[in-house]
Motif scaffolding. Structure first.
Motif, mmCIF file in Angstrom:
data_model
loop_
_atom_site.group_PDB
_atom_site.id
_atom_site.type_symbol
_atom_site.label_atom_id
_atom_site.label_comp_id
_atom_site.label_asym_id
_atom_site.label_seq_id
_atom_site.Cartn_x
_atom_site.Cartn_y
_atom_site.Cartn_z
ATOM 1 N N ALA A 34 -17.683 65.546 47.363
ATOM 2 C CA ALA A 34 -18.835 66.421 47.599
ATOM 3 C C ALA A 34 -18.438 67.896 47.662
ATOM 4 O O ALA A 34 -19.160 68.767 47.194
ATOM 5 N N GLY A 35 -17.272 68.188 48.233
ATOM 6 C CA GLY A 35 -16.878 69.582 48.392
ATOM 7 C C GLY A 35 -15.955 70.112 47.319
ATOM 8 O O GLY A 35 -15.374 71.197 47.471
ATOM 9 N N ALA A 36 -15.805 69.384 46.212
ATOM 10 C CA ALA A 36 -14.883 69.818 45.152
ATOM 11 C C ALA A 36 -15.290 71.183 44.617
ATOM 12 O O ALA A 36 -16.441 71.402 44.247
ATOM 13 N N ALA A 37 -14.319 72.101 44.561
ATOM 14 C CA ALA A 37 -14.598 73.457 44.093
ATOM 15 C C ALA A 37 -13.953 73.759 42.753
ATOM 16 O O ALA A 37 -14.341 74.705 42.071
ATOM 17 N N THR A 38 -12.927 72.954 42.360
ATOM 18 C CA THR A 38 -12.226 73.208 41.101
ATOM 19 C C THR A 38 -12.032 71.901 40.350
ATOM 20 O O THR A 38 -11.648 70.871 40.918
ATOM 21 N N LEU A 39 -12.285 71.935 39.053
ATOM 22 C CA LEU A 39 -12.134 70.774 38.182
ATOM 23 C C LEU A 39 -11.469 71.196 36.885
ATOM 24 O O LEU A 39 -11.907 72.160 36.245
ATOM 25 N N LEU A 40 -10.427 70.491 36.494
ATOM 26 C CA LEU A 40 -9.785 70.685 35.202
ATOM 27 C C LEU A 40 -10.120 69.492 34.323
ATOM 28 O O LEU A 40 -9.838 68.345 34.678
ATOM 29 N N ASP A 41 -10.719 69.754 33.151
ATOM 30 C CA ASP A 41 -11.078 68.696 32.203
ATOM 31 C C ASP A 41 -10.015 68.622 31.120
ATOM 32 O O ASP A 41 -9.950 69.486 30.244
ATOM 33 N N LEU A 42 -9.163 67.589 31.191
ATOM 34 C CA LEU A 42 -8.074 67.421 30.226
ATOM 35 C C LEU A 42 -8.602 66.883 28.899
ATOM 36 O O LEU A 42 -9.485 66.027 28.877
ATOM 37 N N GLY A 43 -8.016 67.348 27.792
ATOM 38 C CA GLY A 43 -8.473 66.903 26.480
ATOM 39 C C GLY A 43 -9.949 67.201 26.318
ATOM 40 O O GLY A 43 -10.733 66.366 25.862
ATOM 41 N N CYS A 44 -10.337 68.416 26.664
ATOM 42 C CA CYS A 44 -11.761 68.769 26.711
ATOM 43 C C CYS A 44 -12.411 68.784 25.342
ATOM 44 O O CYS A 44 -13.644 68.798 25.230
ATOM 45 N N GLY A 45 -11.611 68.798 24.268
ATOM 46 C CA GLY A 45 -12.176 68.783 22.930
ATOM 47 C C GLY A 45 -13.088 69.962 22.682
ATOM 48 O O GLY A 45 -12.774 71.104 23.017
ATOM 49 N N THR A 46 -14.276 69.678 22.128
ATOM 50 C CA THR A 46 -15.207 70.753 21.794
ATOM 51 C C THR A 46 -15.914 71.321 23.010
ATOM 52 O O THR A 46 -16.709 72.253 22.874
ATOM 53 N N GLY A 47 -15.677 70.738 24.179
ATOM 54 C CA GLY A 47 -16.314 71.233 25.391
ATOM 55 C C GLY A 47 -17.732 70.741 25.596
ATOM 56 O O GLY A 47 -18.417 71.176 26.521
ATOM 57 N N ILE A 48 -18.178 69.787 24.774
ATOM 58 C CA ILE A 48 -19.564 69.321 24.878
ATOM 59 C C ILE A 48 -19.820 68.605 26.200
ATOM 60 O O ILE A 48 -20.902 68.703 26.768
ATOM 61 N N VAL A 49 -18.800 67.898 26.716
ATOM 62 C CA VAL A 49 -18.917 67.292 28.049
ATOM 63 C C VAL A 49 -18.592 68.325 29.121
ATOM 64 O O VAL A 49 -19.317 68.472 30.114
ATOM 65 N N THR A 50 -17.525 69.063 28.921
ATOM 66 C CA THR A 50 -17.051 70.041 29.913
ATOM 67 C C THR A 50 -18.141 71.029 30.302
ATOM 68 O O THR A 50 -18.302 71.359 31.486
ATOM 69 N N ALA A 51 -18.894 71.497 29.324
ATOM 70 C CA ALA A 51 -19.948 72.483 29.588
ATOM 71 C C ALA A 51 -21.048 71.920 30.475
ATOM 72 O O ALA A 51 -21.806 72.681 31.093
ATOM 73 N N ARG A 52 -21.126 70.594 30.554
ATOM 74 C CA ARG A 52 -22.165 69.941 31.360
ATOM 75 C C ARG A 52 -21.645 69.471 32.712
ATOM 76 O O ARG A 52 -22.398 68.874 33.485
ATOM 77 N N LEU A 53 -20.382 69.735 33.000
ATOM 78 C CA LEU A 53 -19.819 69.406 34.309
ATOM 79 C C LEU A 53 -20.129 70.541 35.280
ATOM 80 O O LEU A 53 -19.265 71.285 35.723
ATOM 81 N N SER A 54 -21.401 70.661 35.564
ATOM 82 C CA SER A 54 -21.880 71.830 36.306
ATOM 83 C C SER A 54 -22.642 71.401 37.550
ATOM 84 O O SER A 54 -23.532 70.544 37.483
ATOM 85 N N ARG A 55 -22.264 72.012 38.677
ATOM 86 C CA ARG A 55 -23.042 71.879 39.905
ATOM 87 C C ARG A 55 -22.678 73.062 40.797
ATOM 88 O O ARG A 55 -21.621 73.694 40.609
ATOM 89 N N PRO A 56 -23.516 73.406 41.751
ATOM 90 C CA PRO A 56 -23.258 74.588 42.595
ATOM 91 C C PRO A 56 -21.896 74.516 43.281
ATOM 92 O O PRO A 56 -21.518 73.489 43.842
ATOM 93 N N GLY A 57 -21.155 75.612 43.177
ATOM 94 C CA GLY A 57 -19.865 75.709 43.855
ATOM 95 C C GLY A 57 -18.690 75.123 43.115
ATOM 96 O O GLY A 57 -17.558 75.211 43.590
ATOM 97 N N LEU A 58 -18.920 74.526 41.932
ATOM 98 C CA LEU A 58 -17.827 73.898 41.173
ATOM 99 C C LEU A 58 -17.403 74.811 40.027
ATOM 100 O O LEU A 58 -18.214 75.185 39.177
ATOM 101 N N ARG A 59 -16.119 75.178 40.005
ATOM 102 C CA ARG A 59 -15.549 75.975 38.918
ATOM 103 C C ARG A 59 -14.769 75.055 37.998
ATOM 104 O O ARG A 59 -13.901 74.307 38.442
ATOM 105 N N VAL A 60 -15.084 75.084 36.693
ATOM 106 C CA VAL A 60 -14.533 74.131 35.720
ATOM 107 C C VAL A 60 -13.697 74.862 34.683
ATOM 108 O O VAL A 60 -14.093 75.919 34.163
ATOM 109 N N LEU A 61 -12.537 74.287 34.380
ATOM 110 C CA LEU A 61 -11.639 74.790 33.340
ATOM 111 C C LEU A 61 -11.337 73.639 32.389
ATOM 112 O O LEU A 61 -11.148 72.501 32.814
#
Length: 244
Positions: A34-61
């Motif tokens: 619930a409190g996750a603030a940072t997420l690294l998406d490995l093998g993100c490819g075109t970013g089509i999934v990564t761009a949707r890993l969005s919620r308040p307070g979560l920073r995604v790379l």
């Protein structure tokens, strides 16, 4: 293996596009602390999934080893680094979560998948979570005539099998935490498509032709009825593991 730089522009259209990406992202987010603030998406490819890993307070790379794929992800507004999943430019113990969606099944060289999982374990803080798909290729064609034809030629333990991943994570200081499933929209295979995928090496993590050749198996697939009729869509499986 595909040339991911060359395939980047057409990649999403052949793999379910936005509906599949949205289902994957929702399932990943449901397994994060619930409190996750940072997420690294490995093998993100075109970013089509990564761009949707969005919620308040979560920073995604995102991270990907293919320049073409990373460029597509950057074009979607995803902060992305060009890097191998086995050697990340990230400090140890610095992240709340790491995801690897449809990645481990591609790592066919001995030791490659365990190395990526070990690196995920390294960059996670205590209590951080690693989320990954397992048994990706096995989710396709279940119970269909395609599945029946390929069954005698299946690889017993692909790199992303649940059994294998359980062993990798134990060595990386991670323990089982949760599980989710989601639909692979637009991914129901046709016999014609399965034959083409087999010849292109896309089944390499699942099919190991014994006593025959890929061409012979493709010929058999091309004799099945409903050559262009999609079989059932796959249900993909995600598992999460927590850093001790």
């Amino acid at each position: 293996m595909l040339d991911y730089d060359a395939e980047a522009g057409a990649y999403d259209a052949t793999r379910g596009g936005v509906p599949r990406a949205e289902a994957a992202a929702a399932a990943v987010l449901g397994l994060l602390p619930a409190g996750a603030a940072t997420l690294l998406d490995l093998g993100c490819g075109t970013g089509i999934v990564t761009a949707r890993l969005s919620r308040p307070g979560l920073r995604v790379l995102g991270a990907d080893a293919s320049y073409g794929m990373a460029a597509m992800a950057a074009g979607r507004g995803v902060p992305v680094v060009l890097a191998s999943g086995a050697r990340l430019p990230v400090p140890s113990g610095s992240l709340d979560a790491v995801s690897a969606v449809w990645l481990l099944h591609l790592l066919r060289e001995p030791g490659a998948a365990p190395a990526v999982v070990a690196e995920a374990g390294r960059v996670l803080r205590p209590g951080g979570v690693f989320v990954t798909t397992v048994d990706k290729d096995a989710a396709h064609d279940v119970g269909s005539d395609i599945d029946e034809l390929l069954a005698p030629h299946l690889t017993p333990t692909p790199a992303d099998s649940a059994e294998a991943v359980t062993a990798y994570v134990a060595g990386a200081g991670l323990r089982p935490h949760g599980e989710a499933r989601f639909t692979g929209h637009g991914q129901g295979r046709t016999p014609r498509g399965a034959a083409a995928a087999l010849l292109a090496g896309q089944y390499a993590s699942r099919v190991s032709p014994r006593g025959t050749t890929p061409r012979e198996l493709a010929d058999r697939l091309e004799l099945l009825p409903g050559q262009d009729t999609p079989r059932a869509e796959p249900t993909y499986r995600l598992r999460s593991f927590v850093r001790s």
